[in-house]
Design a protein around this motif. Structure first.
Motif, PDB file in Angstrom:
ATOM      1  N   MET A 109      -0.577   5.601  -9.115  1.00 49.51           N
ATOM      2  CA  MET A 109      -0.990   6.935  -8.691  1.00 49.51           C
ATOM      3  C   MET A 109      -0.553   7.986  -9.711  1.00 49.51           C
ATOM      4  N   SER A 124       2.116   3.443  -3.070  1.00 45.35           N
ATOM      5  CA  SER A 124       1.335   4.497  -3.724  1.00 45.35           C
ATOM      6  C   SER A 124       2.029   5.853  -3.633  1.00 45.35           C
ATOM      7  N   LEU A 156      -8.291   3.277 -10.821  1.00 49.99           N
ATOM      8  CA  LEU A 156      -7.228   3.272  -9.812  1.00 49.99           C
ATOM      9  C   LEU A 156      -7.566   2.319  -8.671  1.00 49.99           C
ATOM     10  N   LEU A 171      -7.140  -2.951  -5.926  1.00 50.50           N
ATOM     11  CA  LEU A 171      -7.842  -4.122  -5.394  1.00 50.50           C
ATOM     12  C   LEU A 171      -7.345  -5.388  -6.083  1.00 50.50           C
ATOM     13  N   LYS A 205       0.831  -1.202   0.000  1.00 50.72           N
ATOM     14  CA  LYS A 205       0.000   0.000   0.000  1.00 50.72           C
ATOM     15  C   LYS A 205       0.866   1.253   0.000  1.00 50.72           C
ATOM     16  N   LEU A 252     -10.496   7.371 -11.321  1.00 48.93           N
ATOM     17  CA  LEU A 252     -10.403   6.936  -9.926  1.00 48.93           C
ATOM     18  C   LEU A 252     -10.950   5.524  -9.750  1.00 48.93           C
ATOM     19  N   LEU A 258      -4.077  -6.103  -4.369  1.00 46.96           N
ATOM     20  CA  LEU A 258      -4.051  -6.356  -2.936  1.00 46.96           C
ATOM     21  C   LEU A 258      -4.977  -7.483  -2.483  1.00 46.96           C
ATOM     22  N   ILE A 267      -9.606  10.178  -4.051  1.00 46.04           N
ATOM     23  CA  ILE A 267     -11.047  10.000  -4.270  1.00 46.04           C
ATOM     24  C   ILE A 267     -11.811  11.167  -3.645  1.00 46.04           C
ATOM     25  N   ARG A 298      -9.408  -0.318   4.852  1.00 52.32           N
ATOM     26  CA  ARG A 298      -8.033  -0.743   5.026  1.00 52.32           C
ATOM     27  C   ARG A 298      -7.338  -1.177   3.746  1.00 52.32           C
ATOM     28  N   ILE A 299      -8.079  -1.807   2.856  1.00 52.34           N
ATOM     29  CA  ILE A 299      -7.426  -2.454   1.719  1.00 52.34           C
ATOM     30  C   ILE A 299      -6.936  -1.431   0.691  1.00 52.34           C
ATOM     31  N   VAL A 300      -7.538  -0.253   0.661  1.00 55.90           N
ATOM     32  CA  VAL A 300      -7.132   0.759  -0.324  1.00 55.90           C
ATOM     33  C   VAL A 300      -6.126   1.720   0.332  1.00 55.90           C
ATOM     34  N   PRO A 301      -5.032   2.039  -0.366  1.00 57.15           N
ATOM     35  CA  PRO A 301      -4.046   2.956   0.220  1.00 57.15           C
ATOM     36  C   PRO A 301      -4.667   4.316   0.569  1.00 57.15           C
ATOM     37  N   GLN A 302      -4.190   4.902   1.637  1.00 59.18           N
ATOM     38  CA  GLN A 302      -4.758   6.182   2.093  1.00 59.18           C
ATOM     39  C   GLN A 302      -4.641   7.271   1.032  1.00 59.18           C
ATOM     40  N   LEU A 303      -3.548   7.217   0.275  1.00 60.63           N
ATOM     41  CA  LEU A 303      -3.366   8.237  -0.758  1.00 60.63           C
ATOM     42  C   LEU A 303      -4.478   8.152  -1.807  1.00 60.63           C
ATOM     43  N   VAL A 304      -4.893   6.917  -2.096  1.00 61.74           N
ATOM     44  CA  VAL A 304      -5.996   6.736  -3.047  1.00 61.74           C
ATOM     45  C   VAL A 304      -7.276   7.331  -2.475  1.00 61.74           C
TER      46      VAL A 304
END
Lengths: 217, 222
Positions: A170, A159, A190, A195, A156, A187, A198, B74, B64-70
Protein backbone atom coordinates in the motif's frame (compact mmCIF):
# COMPACT_ATOMS: atom_id res chain seq x y z
CA UNK A 1 -1.97 0.94 -19.87
CA UNK A 2 1.67 2.01 -19.79
CA UNK A 3 3.53 -1.31 -19.84
CA UNK A 4 7.01 0.18 -19.61
CA UNK A 5 5.98 1.88 -16.38
CA UNK A 6 4.74 -1.45 -15.06
CA UNK A 7 7.96 -3.16 -16.08
CA UNK A 8 10.02 -0.47 -14.44
CA UNK A 9 8.28 -0.67 -11.10
CA UNK A 10 7.64 -4.40 -10.87
CA UNK A 11 10.84 -4.98 -8.84
CA UNK A 12 9.77 -2.30 -6.36
CA UNK A 13 6.37 -3.95 -5.98
CA UNK A 14 8.02 -7.35 -5.58
CA UNK A 15 10.21 -5.96 -2.84
CA UNK A 16 7.31 -4.46 -0.92
CA UNK A 17 5.24 -7.60 -1.47
CA UNK A 18 8.07 -9.53 0.15
CA UNK A 19 7.93 -7.21 3.15
CA UNK A 20 4.15 -7.69 3.36
CA UNK A 21 4.64 -11.47 3.28
CA UNK A 22 7.44 -11.49 5.86
CA UNK A 23 5.75 -9.20 8.38
CA UNK A 24 2.38 -10.83 7.73
CA UNK A 25 3.89 -14.30 8.06
CA UNK A 26 5.68 -13.58 11.32
CA UNK A 27 2.61 -11.82 12.72
CA UNK A 28 0.36 -14.71 11.74
CA UNK A 29 2.64 -17.32 13.32
CA UNK A 30 2.92 -15.31 16.54
CA UNK A 31 -0.87 -14.84 16.50
CA UNK A 32 -1.33 -18.60 16.36
CA UNK A 33 1.06 -19.07 19.24
CA UNK A 34 -0.63 -16.36 21.32
CA UNK A 35 -4.02 -17.74 20.37
CA UNK A 36 -3.10 -21.28 21.37
CA UNK A 37 -1.77 -20.20 24.75
CA UNK A 38 -4.86 -18.05 25.40
CA UNK A 39 -7.20 -20.84 24.31
CA UNK A 40 -5.51 -23.31 26.66
CA UNK A 41 -5.73 -20.84 29.54
CA UNK A 42 -9.44 -20.48 28.89
CA UNK A 43 -9.93 -24.20 28.37
CA UNK A 44 -8.31 -25.17 31.66
CA UNK A 45 -9.91 -22.18 33.41
CA UNK A 46 -6.62 -21.12 34.97
CA UNK A 47 -7.51 -18.56 37.64
CA UNK A 48 -6.56 -14.89 37.21
CA UNK A 49 -4.96 -15.60 33.82
CA UNK A 50 -8.33 -16.48 32.31
CA UNK A 51 -9.68 -13.04 33.24
CA UNK A 52 -6.67 -11.38 31.66
CA UNK A 53 -7.24 -13.42 28.52
CA UNK A 54 -10.91 -12.41 28.42
CA UNK A 55 -10.06 -8.73 28.83
CA UNK A 56 -7.38 -8.96 26.15
CA UNK A 57 -9.69 -10.75 23.74
CA UNK A 58 -12.42 -8.16 24.11
CA UNK A 59 -10.04 -5.22 23.76
CA UNK A 60 -8.38 -6.67 20.71
CA UNK A 61 -11.54 -7.79 18.93
CA UNK A 62 -13.43 -4.57 19.44
CA UNK A 63 -10.87 -2.08 18.19
CA UNK A 64 -9.52 -1.52 14.67
CA UNK A 65 -5.96 -2.54 13.83
CA UNK A 66 -5.11 0.93 12.54
CA UNK A 67 -5.99 2.48 15.91
CA UNK A 68 -3.91 -0.16 17.69
CA UNK A 69 -1.00 0.63 15.37
CA UNK A 70 -1.32 4.39 15.86
CA UNK A 71 -1.22 3.88 19.59
CA UNK A 72 1.88 1.68 19.31
CA UNK A 73 3.68 3.82 16.78
CA UNK A 74 2.77 7.41 17.71
CA UNK A 75 1.52 7.03 21.28
CA UNK A 76 3.95 4.73 23.04
CA UNK A 77 7.13 6.69 22.16
CA UNK A 78 5.73 9.48 24.35
CA UNK A 79 5.83 7.03 27.23
CA UNK A 80 9.43 6.20 26.39
CA UNK A 81 8.77 3.04 24.39
CA UNK A 82 10.06 3.53 20.86
CA UNK A 83 9.27 0.78 18.36
CA UNK A 84 10.31 0.50 14.74
CA UNK A 85 7.63 0.28 12.03
CA UNK A 86 8.40 -3.39 11.57
CA UNK A 87 8.09 -4.12 15.28
CA UNK A 88 4.82 -2.16 15.42
CA UNK A 89 3.46 -4.13 12.49
CA UNK A 90 4.32 -7.47 14.03
CA UNK A 91 3.13 -6.55 17.52
CA UNK A 92 -0.05 -4.96 16.20
CA UNK A 93 -0.90 -7.92 14.00
CA UNK A 94 -0.18 -10.35 16.83
CA UNK A 95 -2.30 -8.32 19.25
CA UNK A 96 -5.18 -8.39 16.79
CA UNK A 97 -4.71 -11.93 15.48
CA UNK A 98 -4.05 -13.53 18.87
CA UNK A 99 -7.62 -13.00 19.98
CA UNK A 100 -9.13 -14.26 16.74
CA UNK A 101 -6.92 -17.35 16.85
CA UNK A 102 -7.74 -17.85 20.56
CA UNK A 103 -11.47 -17.87 19.84
CA UNK A 104 -11.02 -20.36 17.02
CA UNK A 105 -8.78 -22.70 19.03
CA UNK A 106 -11.07 -22.46 22.04
CA UNK A 107 -14.14 -23.22 19.96
CA UNK A 108 -12.31 -26.18 18.40
CA UNK A 109 -11.38 -27.54 21.83
CA UNK A 110 -15.04 -27.21 22.77
CA UNK A 111 -16.13 -29.46 19.90
CA UNK A 112 -14.53 -32.47 21.59
CA UNK A 113 -17.40 -34.06 23.48
CA UNK A 114 -17.34 -34.60 27.21
CA UNK A 115 -17.98 -38.31 26.59
CA UNK A 116 -14.61 -38.56 24.84
CA UNK A 117 -12.81 -37.19 27.86
CA UNK A 118 -14.77 -39.42 30.24
CA UNK A 119 -13.93 -42.43 28.10
CA UNK A 120 -10.27 -41.51 28.14
CA UNK A 121 -10.53 -41.19 31.91
CA UNK A 122 -12.11 -44.63 32.22
CA UNK A 123 -9.28 -46.04 30.09
CA UNK A 124 -6.93 -44.74 32.79
CA UNK A 125 -5.31 -42.15 30.58
CA UNK A 126 -3.86 -39.36 32.64
CA UNK A 127 -4.57 -35.72 31.91
CA UNK A 128 -1.62 -35.19 29.60
CA UNK A 129 -2.33 -38.38 27.69
CA UNK A 130 -5.99 -37.43 27.34
CA UNK A 131 -5.02 -34.12 25.79
CA UNK A 132 -2.30 -35.63 23.62
CA UNK A 133 -4.18 -38.62 22.24
CA UNK A 134 -7.85 -37.73 22.51
CA UNK A 135 -8.56 -34.02 22.64
CA UNK A 136 -5.87 -32.45 20.45
CA UNK A 137 -6.21 -34.67 17.39
CA UNK A 138 -9.95 -34.10 17.23
CA UNK A 139 -9.74 -30.40 18.04
CA UNK A 140 -7.02 -29.88 15.44
CA UNK A 141 -9.38 -31.10 12.74
CA UNK A 142 -12.10 -28.73 13.85
CA UNK A 143 -9.65 -25.83 14.04
CA UNK A 144 -8.37 -26.01 10.47
CA UNK A 145 -11.16 -24.11 8.69
CA UNK A 146 -11.49 -21.18 11.10
CA UNK A 147 -7.71 -20.85 11.46
CA UNK A 148 -7.30 -20.71 7.68
CA UNK A 149 -9.97 -18.02 7.51
CA UNK A 150 -8.11 -16.08 10.20
CA UNK A 151 -4.82 -16.30 8.34
CA UNK A 152 -6.37 -14.82 5.21
CA UNK A 153 -8.04 -12.14 7.29
CA UNK A 154 -4.72 -11.23 8.91
CA UNK A 155 -2.84 -11.17 5.61
CA UNK A 156 -5.45 -8.74 4.30
CA UNK A 157 -5.16 -6.62 7.43
CA UNK A 158 -1.45 -6.09 6.74
CA UNK A 159 -2.54 -3.51 4.16
CA UNK A 160 -2.93 -1.10 7.08
CA UNK A 161 0.79 -1.19 7.91
CA UNK A 162 1.48 1.61 5.45
CA UNK A 163 -0.13 3.96 7.98
CA UNK A 164 2.88 3.48 10.28
CA UNK A 165 5.32 4.04 7.41
CA UNK A 166 6.12 0.41 6.78
CA UNK A 167 7.14 0.23 3.13
CA UNK A 168 4.60 -2.44 2.19
CA UNK A 169 2.47 -2.71 -0.96
CA UNK A 170 0.00 0.00 0.00
CA UNK A 171 2.83 2.34 0.94
CA UNK A 172 4.59 1.82 -2.37
CA UNK A 173 1.34 2.28 -4.29
CA UNK A 174 0.48 5.50 -2.48
CA UNK A 175 4.00 6.78 -2.92
CA UNK A 176 3.99 6.11 -6.66
CA UNK A 177 0.53 7.60 -7.11
CA UNK A 178 1.75 10.73 -5.39
CA UNK A 179 4.80 10.93 -7.64
CA UNK A 180 3.54 9.89 -11.07
CA UNK A 181 -0.25 9.88 -11.03
CA UNK A 182 -0.32 6.71 -13.14
CA UNK A 183 -3.23 5.53 -11.05
CA UNK A 184 -4.52 2.88 -13.43
CA UNK A 185 -1.19 1.10 -13.73
CA UNK A 186 -0.30 1.44 -10.06
CA UNK A 187 -3.66 0.27 -8.76
CA UNK A 188 -3.67 -2.66 -11.18
CA UNK A 189 -0.23 -3.69 -9.94
CA UNK A 190 -1.44 -3.32 -6.36
CA UNK A 191 -4.44 -5.59 -6.92
CA UNK A 192 -2.39 -8.13 -8.85
CA UNK A 193 0.24 -8.19 -6.08
CA UNK A 194 -2.36 -8.88 -3.41
CA UNK A 195 -4.00 -11.53 -5.58
CA UNK A 196 -0.61 -13.19 -6.14
CA UNK A 197 -0.19 -13.41 -2.38
CA UNK A 198 -3.73 -14.26 -1.35
CA UNK A 199 -5.02 -16.54 -4.10
CA UNK A 200 -2.37 -19.28 -3.66
CA UNK A 201 -2.85 -19.16 0.11
CA UNK A 202 -6.60 -19.40 -0.25
CA UNK A 203 -6.23 -22.21 -2.80
CA UNK A 204 -3.94 -24.24 -0.57
CA UNK A 205 -6.32 -23.75 2.34
CA UNK A 206 -9.35 -25.01 0.42
CA UNK A 207 -7.38 -28.10 -0.59
CA UNK A 208 -6.33 -28.59 3.03
CA UNK A 209 -9.90 -28.21 4.28
CA UNK A 210 -11.20 -30.63 1.69
CA UNK A 211 -8.57 -33.16 2.72
CA UNK A 212 -9.27 -32.80 6.42
CA UNK A 213 -13.00 -33.07 5.95
CA UNK A 214 -12.79 -36.06 3.66
CA UNK A 215 -14.61 -39.06 5.08
CA UNK A 216 -16.30 -36.93 7.68
CA UNK A 217 -20.00 -37.16 8.11
CA UNK B 1 0.10 21.24 30.07
CA UNK B 2 0.05 17.51 30.75
CA UNK B 3 -0.91 15.19 27.92
CA UNK B 4 -4.18 14.04 29.43
CA UNK B 5 -5.36 17.62 29.89
CA UNK B 6 -5.34 18.05 26.13
CA UNK B 7 -8.22 15.59 25.80
CA UNK B 8 -10.64 17.84 27.64
CA UNK B 9 -9.07 21.20 26.81
CA UNK B 10 -11.40 23.48 24.84
CA UNK B 11 -13.81 21.45 22.78
CA UNK B 12 -11.28 18.74 21.96
CA UNK B 13 -13.34 15.89 23.36
CA UNK B 14 -16.42 17.00 21.43
CA UNK B 15 -14.32 17.20 18.28
CA UNK B 16 -13.05 13.66 18.81
CA UNK B 17 -16.61 12.46 19.36
CA UNK B 18 -17.84 14.13 16.20
CA UNK B 19 -14.90 12.53 14.37
CA UNK B 20 -16.02 9.18 15.68
CA UNK B 21 -19.54 9.95 14.54
CA UNK B 22 -18.24 10.43 10.98
CA UNK B 23 -17.02 6.83 10.86
CA UNK B 24 -20.09 5.49 12.63
CA UNK B 25 -22.38 7.41 10.29
CA UNK B 26 -20.60 6.07 7.23
CA UNK B 27 -20.92 2.53 8.58
CA UNK B 28 -24.59 3.01 9.41
CA UNK B 29 -25.44 4.35 5.96
CA UNK B 30 -23.44 1.58 4.29
CA UNK B 31 -24.93 -1.18 6.38
CA UNK B 32 -28.43 0.18 5.78
CA UNK B 33 -28.02 0.02 2.02
CA UNK B 34 -26.12 -3.27 2.27
CA UNK B 35 -28.97 -4.88 4.17
CA UNK B 36 -31.46 -4.12 1.42
CA UNK B 37 -29.15 -5.09 -1.46
CA UNK B 38 -27.68 -8.02 0.44
CA UNK B 39 -31.12 -9.43 1.17
CA UNK B 40 -31.97 -9.33 -2.52
CA UNK B 41 -28.65 -10.87 -3.51
CA UNK B 42 -28.81 -13.49 -0.77
CA UNK B 43 -32.28 -14.55 -1.85
CA UNK B 44 -31.04 -14.79 -5.41
CA UNK B 45 -28.21 -17.03 -4.20
CA UNK B 46 -30.67 -19.48 -2.63
CA UNK B 47 -32.67 -19.59 -5.86
CA UNK B 48 -32.34 -22.16 -8.58
CA UNK B 49 -30.84 -20.15 -11.43
CA UNK B 50 -27.27 -21.49 -11.75
CA UNK B 51 -26.09 -18.49 -13.76
CA UNK B 52 -27.20 -16.04 -11.05
CA UNK B 53 -25.66 -18.25 -8.39
CA UNK B 54 -22.26 -18.35 -10.09
CA UNK B 55 -22.37 -14.63 -10.74
CA UNK B 56 -23.13 -13.87 -7.08
CA UNK B 57 -20.42 -16.26 -5.92
CA UNK B 58 -17.80 -14.64 -8.16
CA UNK B 59 -18.84 -11.18 -6.94
CA UNK B 60 -18.63 -12.31 -3.33
CA UNK B 61 -15.21 -13.91 -3.66
CA UNK B 62 -13.81 -11.03 -5.72
CA UNK B 63 -14.88 -8.50 -3.12
CA UNK B 64 -13.55 -10.63 -0.29
CA UNK B 65 -10.12 -11.53 -1.57
CA UNK B 66 -8.89 -7.94 -1.95
CA UNK B 67 -8.25 -5.92 1.24
CA UNK B 68 -10.82 -3.21 1.90
CA UNK B 69 -8.13 -0.55 1.95
CA UNK B 70 -7.22 -1.49 -1.61
CA UNK B 71 -10.88 -1.12 -2.63
CA UNK B 72 -10.90 2.30 -1.00
CA UNK B 73 -7.83 3.29 -3.02
CA UNK B 74 -9.36 1.95 -6.22
CA UNK B 75 -12.56 3.90 -5.63
CA UNK B 76 -10.92 7.10 -4.43
CA UNK B 77 -7.88 7.32 -6.69
CA UNK B 78 -8.66 4.95 -9.55
CA UNK B 79 -12.33 5.28 -10.46
CA UNK B 80 -12.37 9.03 -10.00
CA UNK B 81 -9.47 9.38 -12.41
CA UNK B 82 -10.79 6.88 -14.94
CA UNK B 83 -14.27 8.35 -15.10
CA UNK B 84 -13.50 11.97 -14.30
CA UNK B 85 -16.05 11.82 -11.49
CA UNK B 86 -15.20 13.92 -8.47
CA UNK B 87 -16.02 11.68 -5.51
CA UNK B 88 -15.49 12.95 -2.00
CA UNK B 89 -13.68 10.65 0.40
CA UNK B 90 -16.91 10.05 2.27
CA UNK B 91 -18.85 9.14 -0.86
CA UNK B 92 -16.08 6.78 -1.97
CA UNK B 93 -16.13 5.13 1.47
CA UNK B 94 -19.89 4.66 1.44
CA UNK B 95 -19.70 3.08 -2.03
CA UNK B 96 -16.87 0.72 -1.06
CA UNK B 97 -18.44 -0.31 2.22
CA UNK B 98 -21.78 -0.85 0.52
CA UNK B 99 -20.19 -3.05 -2.14
CA UNK B 100 -18.43 -5.04 0.55
CA UNK B 101 -21.37 -5.06 2.98
CA UNK B 102 -23.75 -6.26 0.29
CA UNK B 103 -21.52 -9.23 -0.46
CA UNK B 104 -21.15 -10.15 3.21
CA UNK B 105 -24.85 -9.66 3.99
CA UNK B 106 -25.81 -11.78 1.00
CA UNK B 107 -23.60 -14.58 2.24
CA UNK B 108 -25.17 -14.37 5.70
CA UNK B 109 -28.68 -14.35 4.25
CA UNK B 110 -27.84 -17.31 2.04
CA UNK B 111 -26.51 -19.38 4.92
CA UNK B 112 -29.43 -18.35 7.17
CA UNK B 113 -31.93 -19.62 4.59
CA UNK B 114 -29.76 -22.62 3.88
CA UNK B 115 -29.66 -23.64 7.54
CA UNK B 116 -33.43 -24.12 7.65
CA UNK B 117 -34.21 -27.82 7.30
CA UNK B 118 -36.09 -28.89 4.20
CA UNK B 119 -38.92 -30.39 6.27
CA UNK B 120 -39.91 -26.91 7.38
CA UNK B 121 -40.71 -26.08 3.78
CA UNK B 122 -42.46 -29.39 3.21
CA UNK B 123 -44.53 -29.14 6.39
CA UNK B 124 -45.55 -25.63 5.47
CA UNK B 125 -46.70 -26.68 2.04
CA UNK B 126 -48.52 -29.68 3.39
CA UNK B 127 -50.49 -27.34 5.66
CA UNK B 128 -51.66 -25.63 2.51
CA UNK B 129 -49.63 -22.44 2.91
CA UNK B 130 -48.91 -20.49 -0.23
CA UNK B 131 -45.29 -19.76 -1.02
CA UNK B 132 -45.59 -16.20 0.29
CA UNK B 133 -47.31 -17.34 3.46
CA UNK B 134 -44.68 -20.02 3.93
CA UNK B 135 -41.89 -17.47 3.76
CA UNK B 136 -43.59 -14.86 5.94
CA UNK B 137 -44.83 -17.15 8.70
CA UNK B 138 -42.42 -20.06 8.73
CA UNK B 139 -39.10 -19.43 7.05
CA UNK B 140 -38.35 -15.75 7.69
CA UNK B 141 -38.90 -15.79 11.46
CA UNK B 142 -36.47 -18.68 11.81
CA UNK B 143 -33.98 -17.27 9.34
CA UNK B 144 -34.00 -13.87 11.02
CA UNK B 145 -33.20 -15.46 14.36
CA UNK B 146 -30.03 -16.90 12.82
CA UNK B 147 -29.31 -13.79 10.88
CA UNK B 148 -29.63 -11.09 13.48
CA UNK B 149 -26.52 -11.79 15.58
CA UNK B 150 -24.44 -12.18 12.43
CA UNK B 151 -25.66 -8.88 11.03
CA UNK B 152 -24.68 -7.14 14.27
CA UNK B 153 -21.26 -8.76 14.01
CA UNK B 154 -20.95 -7.48 10.48
CA UNK B 155 -21.89 -3.98 11.66
CA UNK B 156 -19.12 -4.17 14.27
CA UNK B 157 -16.63 -5.27 11.63
CA UNK B 158 -17.76 -2.44 9.42
CA UNK B 159 -17.34 0.19 12.12
CA UNK B 160 -13.84 -1.12 12.78
CA UNK B 161 -12.99 -1.12 9.08
CA UNK B 162 -14.21 2.44 8.58
CA UNK B 163 -11.23 3.52 10.69
CA UNK B 164 -9.32 3.13 7.42
CA UNK B 165 -11.02 6.08 5.75
CA UNK B 166 -8.58 8.52 7.32
CA UNK B 167 -6.10 7.09 4.82
CA UNK B 168 -8.12 8.43 1.89
CA UNK B 169 -8.36 11.85 3.45
CA UNK B 170 -11.68 11.76 5.30
CA UNK B 171 -11.56 13.83 8.47
CA UNK B 172 -12.66 11.27 11.04
CA UNK B 173 -11.58 10.58 14.58
CA UNK B 174 -7.95 9.62 13.78
CA UNK B 175 -7.49 12.75 11.67
CA UNK B 176 -9.04 14.93 14.35
CA UNK B 177 -6.77 13.27 16.88
CA UNK B 178 -3.75 14.09 14.75
CA UNK B 179 -4.87 17.71 14.40
CA UNK B 180 -5.21 18.00 18.17
CA UNK B 181 -1.78 16.45 18.70
CA UNK B 182 -0.20 18.78 16.14
CA UNK B 183 -1.89 21.84 17.58
CA UNK B 184 -0.49 21.04 21.03
CA UNK B 185 2.92 19.91 19.88
CA UNK B 186 4.77 22.39 22.11
CA UNK B 187 2.41 22.74 25.08
CA UNK B 188 1.83 19.01 25.50
CA UNK B 189 4.44 16.94 23.70
CA UNK B 190 3.13 13.64 25.07
CA UNK B 191 -0.45 14.24 23.88
CA UNK B 192 -0.20 11.45 21.27
CA UNK B 193 -0.20 8.76 23.93
CA UNK B 194 -3.40 10.08 25.47
CA UNK B 195 -5.22 11.02 22.31
CA UNK B 196 -4.64 7.68 20.60
CA UNK B 197 -5.38 5.88 23.86
CA UNK B 198 -8.71 7.68 24.09
CA UNK B 199 -9.54 6.91 20.45
CA UNK B 200 -8.74 3.26 21.14
CA UNK B 201 -11.18 3.28 24.05
CA UNK B 202 -13.79 5.15 22.02
CA UNK B 203 -13.83 2.42 19.40
CA UNK B 204 -14.03 -0.13 22.15
CA UNK B 205 -16.98 1.72 23.71
CA UNK B 206 -18.83 1.55 20.39
CA UNK B 207 -17.99 -2.01 19.36
CA UNK B 208 -18.03 -3.86 22.67
CA UNK B 209 -21.77 -3.38 23.39
CA UNK B 210 -22.55 -4.58 19.87
CA UNK B 211 -20.39 -7.68 20.35
CA UNK B 212 -22.09 -8.38 23.66
CA UNK B 213 -25.53 -8.00 22.10
CA UNK B 214 -24.63 -10.34 19.28
CA UNK B 215 -23.31 -12.92 21.73
CA UNK B 216 -26.43 -12.69 23.89
CA UNK B 217 -28.65 -13.24 20.87
CA UNK B 218 -26.58 -16.23 19.77
CA UNK B 219 -26.75 -17.78 23.22
CA UNK B 220 -30.48 -17.27 23.50
CA UNK B 221 -30.96 -18.95 20.15
CA UNK B 222 -29.23 -22.08 21.37
Amino acid sequence: MDWSFIAEYTPLFAESALLTIIIGGIGTLLSMLTGLVCALIKYFRIPVLKHIVTAYTELSRNTPLIVQLFFLYFGLPKAGIVLSSEACGIIGLTFLGGSYMAESFYAALGTVLKGQIDSADSLALNRVQTMRYVVFPQAARAAVSPICANVIFLLKETSVFSAVSLADLMYTAKDLIGMYYNTTEILSMLVVSYLLILLPVSGIFSLLERRINRGRI
Amino acid sequence: MEGYEVIFAGNNFIRLLSGLWVTVRISLISIGISLILGFIMGTAMTGRNPFVKVLCRVYLEAVRIVPQLVWLFIMYFGITRLTGLNLSGEAASVIVFTIWGTAETADLVRSAFGSIPIHQFESGFSLGLSKIQLYIFVILPQALKNLFPNIINLATRMIKTTALISLIGVTEVLKVGKQIIDANRYEAPDAALWVYGVIFLMYFAVCFPLSLLSRRLTERKD
